[in-house]
Design a protein around this motif. Sequence first.
Motif, PDB file in Angstrom:
ATOM      1  N   MET A   1       0.588  -1.131  -0.039  1.00  5.75           N
ATOM      2  CA  MET A   1       0.173  -0.099  -0.060  1.00  5.75           C
ATOM      3  C   MET A   1       0.977   1.399  -0.018  1.00  5.75           C
ATOM      4  SD  MET A   1      -3.132   0.551   2.332  1.00  5.75           S
ATOM      5  CE  MET A   1      -3.912   1.694   2.925  1.00  5.75           C
ATOM      6  N   VAL A   2       1.811   1.280   0.795  1.00  3.28           N
ATOM      7  CA  VAL A   2       3.067   2.474   0.771  1.00  3.28           C
ATOM      8  C   VAL A   2       3.449   2.497  -0.684  1.00  3.28           C
ATOM      9  CG1 VAL A   2       5.085   3.094   1.765  1.00  3.28           C
ATOM     10  CG2 VAL A   2       3.568   2.106   3.171  1.00  3.28           C
ATOM     11  N   ALA A   3       3.793   1.517  -1.193  1.00  5.18           N
ATOM     12  CA  ALA A   3       4.211   1.594  -2.500  1.00  5.18           C
ATOM     13  C   ALA A   3       3.349   1.987  -3.412  1.00  5.18           C
ATOM     14  CB  ALA A   3       4.761   0.277  -2.994  1.00  5.18           C
ATOM     15  N   GLU A   4       2.224   1.693  -3.242  1.00  4.95           N
ATOM     16  CA  GLU A   4       0.962   2.059  -4.160  1.00  4.95           C
ATOM     17  C   GLU A   4       0.901   3.709  -4.118  1.00  4.95           C
ATOM     18  OE1 GLU A   4      -3.527   1.580  -5.026  1.00  4.95           O
ATOM     19  OE2 GLU A   4      -2.514  -0.248  -4.468  1.00  4.95           O
ATOM     20  N   VAL A   5       1.019   4.174  -2.738  1.00  3.85           N
ATOM     21  CA  VAL A   5       0.665   5.642  -2.455  1.00  3.85           C
ATOM     22  C   VAL A   5       1.877   6.311  -2.929  1.00  3.85           C
ATOM     23  CG1 VAL A   5       0.643   7.320  -0.609  1.00  3.85           C
ATOM     24  CG2 VAL A   5      -0.710   5.259  -0.358  1.00  3.85           C
ATOM     25  N   ARG A   6       3.234   5.561  -2.948  1.00  2.00           N
ATOM     26  CA  ARG A   6       4.218   6.575  -3.182  1.00  2.00           C
ATOM     27  C   ARG A   6       4.267   6.550  -4.887  1.00  2.00           C
ATOM     28  NH1 ARG A   6       9.974   3.916  -1.164  1.00  2.00           N
ATOM     29  NH2 ARG A   6      10.668   5.904  -1.752  1.00  2.00           N
ATOM     30  N   SER A   7       3.881   5.125  -5.595  1.00  2.00           N
ATOM     31  CA  SER A   7       3.562   5.332  -6.917  1.00  2.00           C
ATOM     32  C   SER A   7       2.789   6.378  -7.432  1.00  2.00           C
ATOM     33  CB  SER A   7       3.126   4.067  -7.325  1.00  2.00           C
ATOM     34  OG  SER A   7       2.857   3.918  -8.869  1.00  2.00           O
ATOM     35  N   ASN A   8       1.528   6.495  -6.699  1.00  2.00           N
ATOM     36  CA  ASN A   8       0.507   7.429  -6.791  1.00  2.00           C
ATOM     37  C   ASN A   8       1.108   8.726  -6.887  1.00  2.00           C
ATOM     38  OD1 ASN A   8      -1.300   5.716  -8.011  1.00  2.00           O
ATOM     39  ND2 ASN A   8      -2.328   5.467  -6.160  1.00  2.00           N
ATOM     40  N   SER A   9       1.925   8.966  -5.559  1.00  2.00           N
ATOM     41  CA  SER A   9       2.589  10.349  -5.391  1.00  2.00           C
ATOM     42  C   SER A   9       3.517  10.672  -6.665  1.00  2.00           C
ATOM     43  CB  SER A   9       3.294  10.228  -4.183  1.00  2.00           C
ATOM     44  OG  SER A   9       2.698  10.030  -2.931  1.00  2.00           O
ATOM     45  N   ALA A  10       4.271   9.826  -7.106  1.00  2.00           N
ATOM     46  CA  ALA A  10       5.170  10.023  -8.093  1.00  2.00           C
ATOM     47  C   ALA A  10       4.700  10.466  -9.174  1.00  2.00           C
ATOM     48  CB  ALA A  10       5.912   8.802  -8.278  1.00  2.00           C
ATOM     49  N   LEU A  11       3.223   9.810  -9.628  1.00  2.00           N
ATOM     50  CA  LEU A  11       2.540  10.176 -10.799  1.00  2.00           C
ATOM     51  C   LEU A  11       1.845  11.475 -10.475  1.00  2.00           C
ATOM     52  CD1 LEU A  11       0.589   6.650 -11.614  1.00  2.00           C
ATOM     53  CD2 LEU A  11       2.464   7.705 -12.989  1.00  2.00           C
ATOM     54  N   VAL A  12       1.432  11.991  -9.332  1.00  2.00           N
ATOM     55  CA  VAL A  12       0.820  13.133  -9.207  1.00  2.00           C
ATOM     56  C   VAL A  12       1.885  14.243  -9.065  1.00  2.00           C
ATOM     57  CG1 VAL A  12      -0.252  14.465  -7.161  1.00  2.00           C
ATOM     58  CG2 VAL A  12      -1.165  12.255  -7.723  1.00  2.00           C
ATOM     59  N   ALA A  13       3.046  13.731  -8.868  1.00  2.08           N
ATOM     60  CA  ALA A  13       4.207  14.885  -8.786  1.00  2.08           C
ATOM     61  C   ALA A  13       4.512  15.188 -10.194  1.00  2.08           C
ATOM     62  CB  ALA A  13       5.334  14.299  -8.000  1.00  2.08           C
ATOM     63  N   HIS A  14       4.720  14.020 -11.201  1.00  2.72           N
ATOM     64  CA  HIS A  14       5.009  14.131 -12.467  1.00  2.72           C
ATOM     65  C   HIS A  14       4.047  14.775 -13.263  1.00  2.72           C
ATOM     66  CE1 HIS A  14       6.586  13.149 -16.313  1.00  2.72           C
ATOM     67  NE2 HIS A  14       5.580  12.721 -16.837  1.00  2.72           N
ATOM     68  N   ALA A  15       2.483  14.558 -12.854  1.00  3.81           N
ATOM     69  CA  ALA A  15       1.467  15.464 -13.465  1.00  3.81           C
ATOM     70  C   ALA A  15       1.463  16.721 -13.136  1.00  3.81           C
ATOM     71  CB  ALA A  15       0.460  14.755 -13.147  1.00  3.81           C
ATOM     72  N   GLY A  16       1.964  17.068 -11.886  1.00  4.75           N
ATOM     73  CA  GLY A  16       2.093  18.479 -11.442  1.00  4.75           C
ATOM     74  C   GLY A  16       2.965  19.233 -11.903  1.00  4.75           C
ATOM     75  N   LYS A  17       4.330  18.551 -12.339  1.00  2.38           N
ATOM     76  CA  LYS A  17       5.255  19.166 -13.114  1.00  2.38           C
ATOM     77  C   LYS A  17       4.973  19.391 -14.273  1.00  2.38           C
ATOM     78  CE  LYS A  17       9.137  17.073 -10.372  1.00  2.38           C
ATOM     79  NZ  LYS A  17      10.156  16.482 -10.333  1.00  2.38           N
ATOM     80  N   SER A  18       4.299  18.584 -14.968  1.00  2.00           N
ATOM     81  CA  SER A  18       3.728  18.649 -16.360  1.00  2.00           C
ATOM     82  C   SER A  18       2.900  19.645 -16.655  1.00  2.00           C
ATOM     83  CB  SER A  18       3.288  17.483 -16.852  1.00  2.00           C
ATOM     84  OG  SER A  18       4.099  16.382 -17.130  1.00  2.00           O
ATOM     85  N   LEU A  19       1.689  19.828 -15.617  1.00  2.00           N
ATOM     86  CA  LEU A  19       0.841  20.792 -15.745  1.00  2.00           C
ATOM     87  C   LEU A  19       1.593  22.172 -15.368  1.00  2.00           C
ATOM     88  CD1 LEU A  19      -2.029  21.497 -15.648  1.00  2.00           C
ATOM     89  CD2 LEU A  19      -2.434  21.145 -12.978  1.00  2.00           C
ATOM     90  N   ALA A  20       2.645  22.482 -14.375  1.00  4.68           N
ATOM     91  CA  ALA A  20       3.346  23.670 -14.328  1.00  4.68           C
ATOM     92  C   ALA A  20       3.847  23.965 -15.478  1.00  4.68           C
ATOM     93  CB  ALA A  20       4.187  23.334 -12.989  1.00  4.68           C
ATOM     94  N   THR A  21       4.735  23.066 -16.133  1.00  4.61           N
ATOM     95  CA  THR A  21       5.419  23.231 -17.554  1.00  4.61           C
ATOM     96  C   THR A  21       4.443  23.885 -18.468  1.00  4.61           C
ATOM     97  OG1 THR A  21       7.144  21.707 -17.016  1.00  4.61           O
ATOM     98  CG2 THR A  21       6.967  22.475 -19.203  1.00  4.61           C
TER      99      THR A  21
END
Length: 125
Positions: A1-21
Amino acid sequence: MVAEVRSNSALVAHAGKSLATGNRDLADRTEQQAANLEQTAASVHELSSTVQQNAKTAGDSDQQAAQVRDVAESGAQSMGRAVESVEGIQKSAQQMNEIIGVIDSLAFQTNILALNAAVEAARAG
């Protein structure tokens, strides 16, 4: 579950960076379009000013053309009066020539009569 949250966090962070760019790119393009729009507005203002100046110049030219027309009409009227005056002078000159012709004829006849009188006086005398 922690791995899944980390994975989703990484996806959200990546999406956030893409959105910011994407937002930065959009902001840059919007800023460029605003600058282009401002430049276009300045050009339209300058064109409007030029059109107004041309309209004023055309109005001034129209006024000057009307003044020239008025002067030309006045000159034509003056020329008409001058022509009438010259015609009157020519008519008077013709009448004077006729009168001079009559006077010359009378003078010639008077000279002939005087010559005849002198001849008759010489014969009688």
